[in-house]
Design an enzyme around this catalytic site. Structure first.
Site, PDB file in Angstrom:
ATOM      1  N   TYR A   1      -3.108  -1.308  -5.447  1.00 28.90           N
ATOM      2  CA  TYR A   1      -2.973  -1.803  -4.069  1.00 28.90           C
ATOM      3  C   TYR A   1      -3.242  -0.665  -3.064  1.00 28.90           C
ATOM      4  CZ  TYR A   1      -0.598  -3.529   0.135  1.00 28.90           C
ATOM      5  OH  TYR A   1      -0.289  -3.889   1.420  1.00 28.90           O
TER       6      TYR A   1
ATOM      7  N   LYS B   1       5.323 -11.542  -0.188  1.00 29.20           N
ATOM      8  CA  LYS B   1       4.314 -12.417  -0.774  1.00 29.20           C
ATOM      9  C   LYS B   1       4.982 -13.671  -1.362  1.00 29.20           C
ATOM     10  CE  LYS B   1       1.978  -8.890   0.592  1.00 29.20           C
ATOM     11  NZ  LYS B   1       1.570  -7.794  -0.264  1.00 29.20           N
TER      12      LYS B   1
HETATM   13  C1  LIG Z   1       1.653  -6.354  -0.186  1.00 34.77           C
HETATM   14  C2  LIG Z   1       1.766  -5.533  -1.413  1.00 34.77           C
HETATM   15  C3  LIG Z   1       2.516  -4.351  -1.432  1.00 34.77           C
HETATM   16  C4  LIG Z   1       3.187  -3.794  -0.193  1.00 34.77           C
HETATM   17  O1  LIG Z   1       4.185  -4.622   0.270  1.00 34.77           O
HETATM   18  P1  LIG Z   1       4.616  -4.751   1.828  1.00 34.77           P
HETATM   19  O2  LIG Z   1       5.678  -5.768   1.799  1.00 34.77           O
HETATM   20  O3  LIG Z   1       3.374  -5.158   2.582  1.00 34.77           O
HETATM   21  O4  LIG Z   1       5.065  -3.392   2.257  1.00 34.77           O
HETATM   22  C5  LIG Z   1       2.619  -3.668  -2.623  1.00 34.77           C
HETATM   23  N1  LIG Z   1       1.996  -4.101  -3.737  1.00 34.77           N
HETATM   24  C6  LIG Z   1       1.259  -5.220  -3.758  1.00 34.77           C
HETATM   25  C7  LIG Z   1       0.609  -5.647  -5.027  1.00 34.77           C
HETATM   26  C8  LIG Z   1       1.112  -5.979  -2.599  1.00 34.77           C
HETATM   27  O5  LIG Z   1       0.351  -7.087  -2.629  1.00 34.77           O
END
Ligand SMILES: *Cc1c(COP(=O)(O)O)cnc(C)c1O
Length: 387
Positions: free
Chosen positions: A104, A201
């Site tokens: 990421y 997410k």
């Molecule tokens: C979005 C995401 C992150 C970071 O998370 P945030 O809540 O945006 O700080 C880390 N790893 C993955 C795989 C992500 O999709």
């Protein structure tokens, strides 16, 4: 919690860590909008002193998340990056980290632009190639950071094999389980030491909150994680914890629909005249389809495809959709579409990007829970407009 260990994840998603309020009987976890707590005598508190250190709404969320991952301890953070930062806090100057070359973007950024200056070093390798991982491991390697499936090509990494490799070097194995969620994949069962989440997410699931979490089975690791959680202070508000708890209750039903829709869309796209290639672990054409079938309970809601056309035609496709919203992020109930070469992965120089398999015409989709026929019709309309 003893009884709930036997319950299935659909039941634990709704009930784990969420007993009705002892005083009022309120079914839903109250939002304890509160910073400090009355003490019965100096130092005699009832489990809570100050809300950075602990808050009852956060405690309920942490218990719920630990239960979902099948771990003993959960800790919540104000973002996924807050949780990743905390894993790096466990390391010491001079330590070395091995991770994937398609990790990421925010993870790549915190590794190289924040922690290299504190004398941590990082190697980015193809983590599907276990020889390459073994070659990168050294005596100072203290952490193997694994993501699976990865973004945006949906590569699948073998958590069990990588956790074994980390073990050989006495390194921690941490798995970012954001894409799969514990409904589809539980890294602790495969030997990982720590599971990391962006709650933003699928776990939040409604594109209305930013949060992170770490889950571990180790009391010792949890104590260290709790120390840094309080010392660094990237903790979530009680309201944000409430929103994520509201989301995790429906995680299993949402994920079922995400998976069904993604599976159907992936095979439809694979036969589409405007599409060159589809990346989805549930397709038999996926290079790690068998591993995905063993490691995961289903294949998730994320997929990518290559438009058979130019960068600008792919831009037109993602701009013309009406049901899919053109946006970064993922994991909400609404379908999102984006073009990595112009958006999430635009910071990578084009030559490097193409060499890594990210074609100009690549389109990434977070498949929502709408009716799949409306999703297909929307993409068809966008293809017609772009070509
Ligand atoms: C979005 C995401 C992150 C970071 O998370 P945030 O809540 O945006 O700080 C880390 N790893 C993955 C795989 C992500 O999709």
């Amino acid at each position: 919690m003893d009884d709930s260990d036997d319950q299935r994840i659909e039941t634990r998603a709704i009930h784990a860590g969420q007993d009705p309020d002892a005083e009022t009987g309120a079914l839903m976890t109250p939002i304890h909008a509160n910073s400090t707590y009355q003490q019965d005598g100096p130092g005699e508190h009832r489990g809570y002193e100050y809300s950075r250190t602990g808050n009852p709404t956060r405690t309920d969320l942490e218990s719920n998340l630990a239960s979902l991952e099948g771990g003993a301890h959960g800790r919540a953070f104000s973002s996924g990056m807050g949780s990743i930062n905390t894993v790096l806090n466990l390391l010491e100057a001079g330590d070395h980290v091995v991770t994937g070359d398609d990790v990421y973007g925010g993870t790549h950024r915190i590794f190289t632009q924040v922690y290299e200056q504190y004398d941590l070093s990082f190697d980015f390798v193809d983590t599907t190639d276990h020889d390459a991982v073994a070659d990168a491991m050294r005596e100072e390697t203290a952490l193997l950071w694994v993501e699976t499936p990865t973004n945006p090509l949906m590569r699948v990494n073998d958590i069990g094999a990588l956790a074994d490799l980390a073990d050989e070097y006495d390194a921690l194995c941490a798995v970012d389980n954001t894409f799969a969620t514990p409904y589809l994949q539980r890294p602790l069962e495969h030997g990982a030491d720590i599971v990391s989440h962006s709650l933003t997410k699928y776990l939040g699931g409604h594109s209305d909150v930013v949060g992170g979490a770490l889950v571990t089975d180790s009391e010792e690791l949890d104590e260290q994680i709790g120390f840094y959680q309080n010392a660094v202070g990237a903790t979530p508000s009680p309201f944000d914890c409430f929103l994520v708890l509201r989301g995790t209750k429906t995680l299993p039903v949402r994920m079922d629909r995400h998976c069904d829709n993604a599976r159907e869309l992936a095979s439809w796209l694979e036969g589409h005249e405007r599409v060159d290639r589809v990346y989805y672990p549930g397709l038999e054409s996926h290079p790690q389809h068998e591993l995905a079938a063993e490691q995961m309970d289903d294949f998730g809601g994320m997929l990518s495809f290559e438009v058979d056309g130019s960068l600008s035609q792919a831009s037109d496709v993602v701009s013309e959709t009406e049901v899919f919203t053109l946006a970064e992020s993922l994991g909400g109930v609404e379908s999102l579409i984006e073009q990595p070469a112009a958006m999430t992965h635009a910071a990578i120089p084009r030559e490097e990007r193409v060499a890594a398999g990210l074609a100009d015409g690549l389109v990434r989709v977070s498949v929502g829970v709408e009716h799949v026929d409306d999703l297909k019709a929307d993409l068809d309309r966008a293809f017609d407009a772009a070509f």
